[in-house]
Design a protein around this motif. Sequence first.
Motif, short mmCIF file in Angstrom:
data_model
loop_
_atom_site.label_atom_id
_atom_site.label_comp_id
_atom_site.label_asym_id
_atom_site.label_seq_id
_atom_site.Cartn_x
_atom_site.Cartn_y
_atom_site.Cartn_z
N GLN A 59 53.69 33.34 32.53
CA GLN A 59 53.41 34.52 31.98
C GLN A 59 52.84 35.55 33.04
N ARG A 60 52.98 36.61 32.54
CA ARG A 60 52.76 37.98 33.28
C ARG A 60 51.18 37.80 33.59
N GLU A 61 50.76 38.00 34.79
CA GLU A 61 49.33 37.83 35.38
C GLU A 61 48.76 39.14 35.94
N LEU A 62 47.64 39.62 35.82
CA LEU A 62 47.26 40.44 36.30
C LEU A 62 46.67 40.05 37.98
N VAL A 63 47.14 40.81 38.88
CA VAL A 63 46.91 40.63 40.25
C VAL A 63 45.83 41.40 40.85
N ALA A 64 45.81 42.63 40.59
CA ALA A 64 44.91 43.59 41.12
C ALA A 64 44.91 44.68 40.21
N ARG A 65 43.62 45.59 40.48
CA ARG A 65 43.74 46.88 39.83
C ARG A 65 42.59 47.82 40.46
N ILE A 66 42.89 48.79 40.20
CA ILE A 66 42.06 50.18 40.81
C ILE A 66 41.97 51.36 39.65
N SER A 67 40.57 51.33 39.32
CA SER A 67 40.32 52.29 38.22
C SER A 67 40.58 53.76 38.71
N SER A 68 40.42 54.68 37.70
CA SER A 68 40.57 55.95 38.26
C SER A 68 39.10 56.50 39.01
N GLY A 69 38.11 55.86 39.15
CA GLY A 69 37.01 55.73 39.85
C GLY A 69 37.07 55.28 41.11
N GLY A 70 38.00 54.43 41.30
CA GLY A 70 38.10 53.57 42.42
C GLY A 70 37.78 52.27 42.46
N THR A 71 37.24 51.85 41.44
CA THR A 71 36.97 50.29 41.61
C THR A 71 37.83 49.58 41.43
N ILE A 72 37.81 48.32 42.39
CA ILE A 72 38.89 47.35 42.65
C ILE A 72 38.43 45.91 42.32
N ASN A 73 39.38 45.39 41.70
CA ASN A 73 39.41 43.84 41.36
C ASN A 73 40.56 43.10 41.69
N TYR A 74 40.62 41.83 41.89
CA TYR A 74 41.67 41.32 42.36
C TYR A 74 41.71 39.72 41.60
N LEU A 75 42.80 39.24 41.56
CA LEU A 75 42.91 37.67 41.13
C LEU A 75 42.32 36.93 42.29
N ASP A 76 41.81 35.93 41.87
CA ASP A 76 41.09 35.13 42.99
C ASP A 76 41.94 34.57 43.77
N SER A 77 43.21 34.24 43.52
CA SER A 77 44.10 33.65 44.65
C SER A 77 44.73 34.61 45.47
N VAL A 78 44.27 35.97 45.27
CA VAL A 78 45.02 36.92 46.40
C VAL A 78 43.86 37.48 46.94
N LYS A 79 42.56 37.18 46.79
CA LYS A 79 41.60 37.99 47.35
C LYS A 79 41.70 37.66 48.87
N GLY A 80 41.32 38.82 49.69
CA GLY A 80 41.39 38.48 51.27
C GLY A 80 42.71 38.61 51.78
N ARG A 81 43.86 38.70 50.90
CA ARG A 81 45.38 38.90 51.37
C ARG A 81 46.17 39.89 50.95
N PHE A 82 45.77 40.31 49.74
CA PHE A 82 46.16 41.53 48.99
C PHE A 82 45.33 42.65 49.24
N THR A 83 45.75 43.82 49.17
CA THR A 83 44.93 45.15 48.98
C THR A 83 45.57 46.26 48.07
N ILE A 84 44.99 46.63 47.19
CA ILE A 84 45.49 47.87 46.24
C ILE A 84 44.85 48.98 46.42
N SER A 85 45.72 50.01 46.54
CA SER A 85 45.18 51.33 47.01
C SER A 85 45.74 52.56 46.00
N ARG A 86 45.32 53.65 46.07
CA ARG A 86 46.07 54.60 45.51
C ARG A 86 45.92 55.77 46.43
N ASP A 87 47.11 56.78 46.13
CA ASP A 87 46.87 58.14 46.55
C ASP A 87 47.30 59.19 45.69
#
Length: 117
Positions: free
Chosen positions: A44-72
């Motif tokens: 199934q499709r799985e949420l990996v990371a998200r960044i809100s319009s206000g900049g709040t960031i969350n990660y799937l546990d298995s990628v914490k410390g390895r993946f970084t989401i950012s926006r420009d």
Amino acid sequence: QVQLLESGGRLVQPGGPSRPSCVASGPIFSLYNMRWYCQAPGKQRELVARISSGGTINYLDSVKGRFTISRDNAKNTVYLQMNSLKPEDTANYYCNADHSLTHRNYWGRGTQVTVSS
């Protein structure tokens, strides 16, 4: 209407990096909550990371410390910096945009990341 175009997926060796990006067309990108999902064959499709319009960031546990989401917001682009990649990270990575007020939702077509030696 928002169109999302992912790019940057590639074949990478275990332990290596990759940096998919997603460019959005359409108005007021800054109002969108942006997410990266992954989908491996047969899973199934799985949420990996998200960044809100206000900049709040969350990660799937298995990628914490390895993946970084950012926006420009000036470039209408969201990135997913992926480090220390593992074979189990192999998947098609999809970009998703969710309007923070109307919750209209849009998907890109995905970009393939393959981790293999």
